[in-house]
Structure formats: C-alpha cells, structure tokens
Design a protein around this motif. Sequence first.
Motif, mmCIF file in Angstrom:
data_model
loop_
_atom_site.group_PDB
_atom_site.id
_atom_site.type_symbol
_atom_site.label_atom_id
_atom_site.label_comp_id
_atom_site.label_asym_id
_atom_site.label_seq_id
_atom_site.Cartn_x
_atom_site.Cartn_y
_atom_site.Cartn_z
ATOM 1 N N ALA A 1 55.745 62.722 56.623
ATOM 2 C CA ALA A 1 54.646 62.149 55.845
ATOM 3 C C ALA A 1 55.126 60.969 55.004
ATOM 4 O O ALA A 1 54.429 59.953 54.900
ATOM 5 C CB ALA A 1 54.011 63.219 54.957
ATOM 6 N N ARG A 2 56.313 61.069 54.420
ATOM 7 C CA ARG A 2 56.839 59.965 53.606
ATOM 8 C C ARG A 2 56.981 58.683 54.411
ATOM 9 O O ARG A 2 56.844 57.588 53.884
ATOM 10 C CB ARG A 2 58.203 60.348 53.021
ATOM 11 C CG ARG A 2 58.133 61.214 51.797
ATOM 12 C CD ARG A 2 59.447 61.229 51.027
ATOM 13 N NE ARG A 2 59.340 62.181 49.932
ATOM 14 C CZ ARG A 2 59.812 63.423 49.959
ATOM 15 N NH1 ARG A 2 60.452 63.844 51.039
ATOM 16 N NH2 ARG A 2 59.637 64.224 48.937
ATOM 17 N N HIS A 3 57.273 58.837 55.696
ATOM 18 C CA HIS A 3 57.493 57.674 56.550
ATOM 19 C C HIS A 3 56.240 57.300 57.355
ATOM 20 O O HIS A 3 56.344 56.555 58.330
ATOM 21 C CB HIS A 3 58.657 57.937 57.499
ATOM 22 C CG HIS A 3 59.992 58.018 56.811
ATOM 23 N ND1 HIS A 3 60.651 56.905 56.348
ATOM 24 C CD2 HIS A 3 60.780 59.092 56.513
ATOM 25 C CE1 HIS A 3 61.801 57.281 55.788
ATOM 26 N NE2 HIS A 3 61.907 58.600 55.885
ATOM 27 N N ASN A 4 55.083 57.846 56.959
ATOM 28 C CA ASN A 4 53.816 57.485 57.616
ATOM 29 C C ASN A 4 53.723 58.011 59.049
ATOM 30 O O ASN A 4 53.023 57.448 59.884
ATOM 31 C CB ASN A 4 53.613 55.963 57.618
ATOM 32 C CG ASN A 4 52.184 55.567 57.933
ATOM 33 O OD1 ASN A 4 51.230 56.161 57.433
ATOM 34 N ND2 ASN A 4 52.025 54.561 58.787
ATOM 35 N N GLN A 5 54.420 59.098 59.319
ATOM 36 C CA GLN A 5 54.379 59.694 60.652
ATOM 37 C C GLN A 5 53.449 60.906 60.651
ATOM 38 O O GLN A 5 53.275 61.565 59.637
ATOM 39 C CB GLN A 5 55.781 60.072 61.109
ATOM 40 C CG GLN A 5 56.755 58.903 61.093
ATOM 41 C CD GLN A 5 56.249 57.687 61.844
ATOM 42 O OE1 GLN A 5 55.939 57.769 63.035
ATOM 43 N NE2 GLN A 5 56.150 56.551 61.162
ATOM 44 N N ALA A 6 52.870 61.193 61.803
ATOM 45 C CA ALA A 6 51.818 62.200 61.885
ATOM 46 C C ALA A 6 52.367 63.620 61.945
ATOM 47 O O ALA A 6 53.359 63.886 62.641
ATOM 48 C CB ALA A 6 50.946 61.940 63.118
ATOM 49 N N CYS A 7 51.705 64.514 61.236
ATOM 50 C CA CYS A 7 52.036 65.939 61.267
ATOM 51 C C CYS A 7 50.851 66.731 61.805
ATOM 52 O O CYS A 7 49.709 66.511 61.393
ATOM 53 C CB CYS A 7 52.362 66.447 59.863
ATOM 54 S SG CYS A 7 53.858 65.749 59.138
ATOM 55 N N ILE B 1 52.097 63.588 49.434
ATOM 56 C CA ILE B 1 53.362 62.909 49.724
ATOM 57 C C ILE B 1 53.120 61.423 49.942
ATOM 58 O O ILE B 1 53.800 60.571 49.354
ATOM 59 C CB ILE B 1 54.024 63.519 50.978
ATOM 60 C CG1 ILE B 1 54.349 64.997 50.761
ATOM 61 C CG2 ILE B 1 55.276 62.731 51.369
ATOM 62 C CD1 ILE B 1 55.400 65.268 49.720
ATOM 63 N N ARG B 2 52.155 61.084 50.794
ATOM 64 C CA ARG B 2 51.815 59.691 51.084
ATOM 65 C C ARG B 2 50.356 59.599 51.506
ATOM 66 O O ARG B 2 50.017 59.938 52.643
ATOM 67 C CB ARG B 2 52.719 59.124 52.177
ATOM 68 C CG ARG B 2 52.403 57.659 52.532
ATOM 69 C CD ARG B 2 53.498 57.042 53.352
ATOM 70 N NE ARG B 2 53.104 55.723 53.838
ATOM 71 C CZ ARG B 2 53.951 54.849 54.392
ATOM 72 N NH1 ARG B 2 55.238 55.166 54.518
ATOM 73 N NH2 ARG B 2 53.531 53.683 54.808
ATOM 74 N N PRO B 3 49.487 59.179 50.597
ATOM 75 C CA PRO B 3 48.081 59.025 50.977
ATOM 76 C C PRO B 3 47.941 58.105 52.187
ATOM 77 O O PRO B 3 48.552 57.049 52.260
ATOM 78 C CB PRO B 3 47.448 58.401 49.729
ATOM 79 C CG PRO B 3 48.343 58.819 48.599
ATOM 80 C CD PRO B 3 49.729 58.832 49.187
ATOM 81 N N GLY B 4 47.123 58.537 53.143
ATOM 82 C CA GLY B 4 46.904 57.759 54.356
ATOM 83 C C GLY B 4 47.795 58.128 55.514
ATOM 84 O O GLY B 4 47.589 57.641 56.635
ATOM 85 N N ALA B 5 48.794 58.989 55.281
ATOM 86 C CA ALA B 5 49.639 59.438 56.398
ATOM 87 C C ALA B 5 48.799 60.251 57.371
ATOM 88 O O ALA B 5 48.000 61.103 56.948
ATOM 89 C CB ALA B 5 50.801 60.280 55.881
#
Length: 525
Positions: free
Chosen positions: A264-270, A307-311
């Motif tokens: 999530a911090r790196h904008n990757q999908a979970c 963690i990162r809005p928009g992830a």
Amino acid sequence: MDEKLGGEAESAGARRSRADRGGGAAARRAARSGGGPGQSLTYIRRRIGVYEVLDEEGLALIEKNADTILEEVGIEFRDDAEALELFRQAGADVRGERVHFPRGLPRSLLKTAPSIYTQHARNPDRNVEIGGKGTVFAPVYGPPFVRDLDGKRRYATIEDFNNFVKLSYMAPSIHHSGGTVCEPVDVPVNKRHLDMIYAHIKYTDKPFMGSVTAPERAEDTMAMAKIVFGDDFVENNTVLTSLINANSPMVFDETMLGALKVYARHNQACIVTPFILAGAMSPVTVAGTLTQVLAEVLAGASLTQLIRPGAPVLFGTFASSISMQSGAPTFGTPEPSLVSYGAAQLARRLGLPFRTGGSLCASKVADAQAAYESANTLNSTLLAGTNFVLHAAGWLEGGLSSGYEKFMMDIDQLGMQQRFAEGVDLSENGQAMDAIRQVGPGSHFLGCDHTQANFQTAFYRSNIADNNSYEQWLAEGEKRADQRANELARRWLESYEAPLLDQGIDDGLRDFIARKKESMPDAFT
C-alpha cells in the motif's frame, strides 16, 4: 491455493518490440479456436450482465449486520502497533489488539480507493484493467504439490514453477501470470520468493503478483519491480496486485499486515480476502458468511487507505463449504456460489474491484469430478461480475496440488468463458439477414456466402475436446481428455520461447538476487 491454505522512465516492456501485437479480429479468432501458444487475448471486457441474488433489503440487512460486528465484536490486528495506532487516530476504539469501528468509519475511509485501476505489465500490450466490466484470469496459487505429466503426485520444484509460468504466458485466455503457481520446495523458504519473482519477470511479460510471506519479501518484490519499471514509474503506477488473506474469523496477523503495508505504501494493489471454509471459519449460512466477509474486508481494506489514500485495494473472498462428516473442503456446491454472487454485489456497492472464484475442485486428478466442480465454480465466477479471478487454471485437490493436465483443460474452458462474455453480436454480420434471404425456406446454410465467410470464427473450437466420430477416436488411440491435455502441455513446453527482456534489466535482477541470497543462510522452515 491462498496463503492460508499453503498459502522514470519508460518500462522495459515499452521498449520491447510490439511485433506480436494482434488486432481485435485476431483476438476474436483466438477466442473461438482456443488460441495457441503465444497468441494473447486481452483481458475480458464483459458485454453481458451480472447475476444477482440479493435485493436491496437483503443487501442493506447484511451491511447493517456487518457494521454491528465491526462495532460490537471488533476485528483483531495482531502484533502490529502501527496498524492499531492508525485506526486509533482515525477514530476507532482500540482495546488491546482488537479494533472496534464506529458505524460508517471503514466505508468513509474507503472512499479514496479507486473502483478501477490498471496493472502495468513490462509489455504494455499486456496491461490489464481491474474493476468495472473487466475480468482478468490468473492461474492457480499456492499448492505445495504438483500432479506432473508422468501422473505422479509429488512436491513441487522450481522447474515446475517455471513451467507453469511458461504455460501461463503461452495460454491465450490467461491474462495475468499470478503469484505462487506452486510452492518450489527444493529452494530454501527464505530465498524462493526471489526465484519466483524472477520467473514471472523472465519467462513472461504478463503482469504478476508479489510475495506476501514476510514483509521483507514484499520489500524484495518492490525492489525487483523497480529494477524492471523504474522507481518513479512504480511509485506512481500499479505494477503488482498481491494477495492479503484475513485469518478468519475476524483476525489479521502480522505477516499479512506487514505485506499489506509494504504494498500500500508503494501504491500497489492488495486483494484483501477473508479465507473461509464455511462451518469452520464462518457460520454455516450464506447470509452469516456474507456478513463476516464484508466485516473483514471493510476492516482490512480500510487500513490500506490509512497507509496511502488512493492505493488500489480489492474486495476479495475465498469461500468454500466443508463436508460436515470429514471437515474437508468441498467445491462446486451451491452455497459458495451464492456467497460469490452476494459478495460481488456488496463489492459493487462499496465501489471496489472484486476477486473470487476460479476453477476449483476437490478431485485429486483431472477427472469428471474435477470438471463438474470447476465448471460450477467458474460459471458463477464470471456471472457474478468478478474482476480478478485467482485459481482460474490448474487447481486440484482442494488447492494442495497444481495439475499440468488440469491447467490445460481449464484454459480451454477459460477461452469459452471469454467468448461467452462477448455477448450477442448485433452487427449487420451478426444479424445474418443476407444469409436468411439467400437460403430461404427448406434449404440449408452450409454453403451460403455468410457461412463461408464466417465458418472459421463462428464457434469456439476446443483444443482439448474430441468431437470426431467414434471410428476416428478409435483410430487415434481412444484418448481421454486428460491424455490430450497431457500431450498439449508437452508440446507447448517444447515450443516455448521467452519474451524479450532487456539485458541490463536481467543483469540487474540477477545481481540483486545473488546479493540477497548471499546475505542470509538457507532456511527450510
């Protein structure tokens, strides 16, 4: 199988030759004929409607009950002080490791999550859109065993892993390389993720999943992705979609939370997925299971936005029933299909991409049981409107084995699903009025101009099924479907050719892997 069962610049793909790009007509021909090695179909853009099992009253009831669970029972986030503090700051009531959510808080947090996102492949022609009317098929995930081409059940090796990646690359109806297509137990457990991620980069140019078995392995995945795509591209785009399982009922453990935070911090999908065997990990009822699924997804998915809005985050579910006699998981039964349909509706109401289903079965070999159970699961998966389909090909034995023959049989079925999802052609050619006028009453359509112009692409042609006469079947050796699948897998592997990979990127990956492996002793537990 899921984890709990087992289990900037221009990218290199943008620089590679696009000579293998096919047009829409070529894709349609491949879809109808089962395709062939290397012929790629784009991800599905469904032109058919979804099947729904819950009305507004039913959906509202399940949402209300899930909010009650979140507020009154709570969800445990174990051994993760950071997650607990983030929830506390967001307004949740944190008691020890259990988080109680005020009504509406998780939904409010999830408003920043995208409803559709693009996962980039190193070959841009293979990018997939996850969400909306898109459906992406990815292979089996997580089994420690394989059913090999010699008919043996044995522990999987890195050679098997590479083989399944190659077959996935060659399969037209597989849009995504997946993740742990089998667990290569001949490689140390603390190092095998490096070899697996390298295989997904080297032997295919389709998108792939990251390691989630430890936060540091997720970090290694990120480092390797950045070697391929570049730092800036990765931080501003999604190049990984990775599986995060809840430890149902109502627990997230430190391993899954650690991987979720990295991605999530790196904008990757979970893909936040409750892993449920109903009757053991959830109530025995469909409504009760759906309520628990929604509560767990709301809790876990909302953390990604803290963690990162928009992830990107997906509403995932893996729900199976169990034998109430033995406790073993069962597949292809009605109740999990109802859960999938209902969960898909709940995901659409949340505005999140949805993951479920696959070609699931409990059979130990690629037999009639495997076919029936897989078909039942796969049909409901597509009709539910699933966006990301894990375990779409190769699953055997309740997820304990990856089967070569089963993989080939499944991808044939995936091609049929892709064709079905195109819906009804209402173009001038599809209406076929010229043909009807030409033939008229009492004749036949075999020789008319329209049939001659369309006969090669009119109907899906299986590359596994035998539709010839009994006499021809006898003359060709009386082969069963699994035998024909075996021969096809062998031919594909013999003819495999790797997609182009920039030598500098390959050298960088190999150097990274060598340094990482040298930095730690082997561990097999």
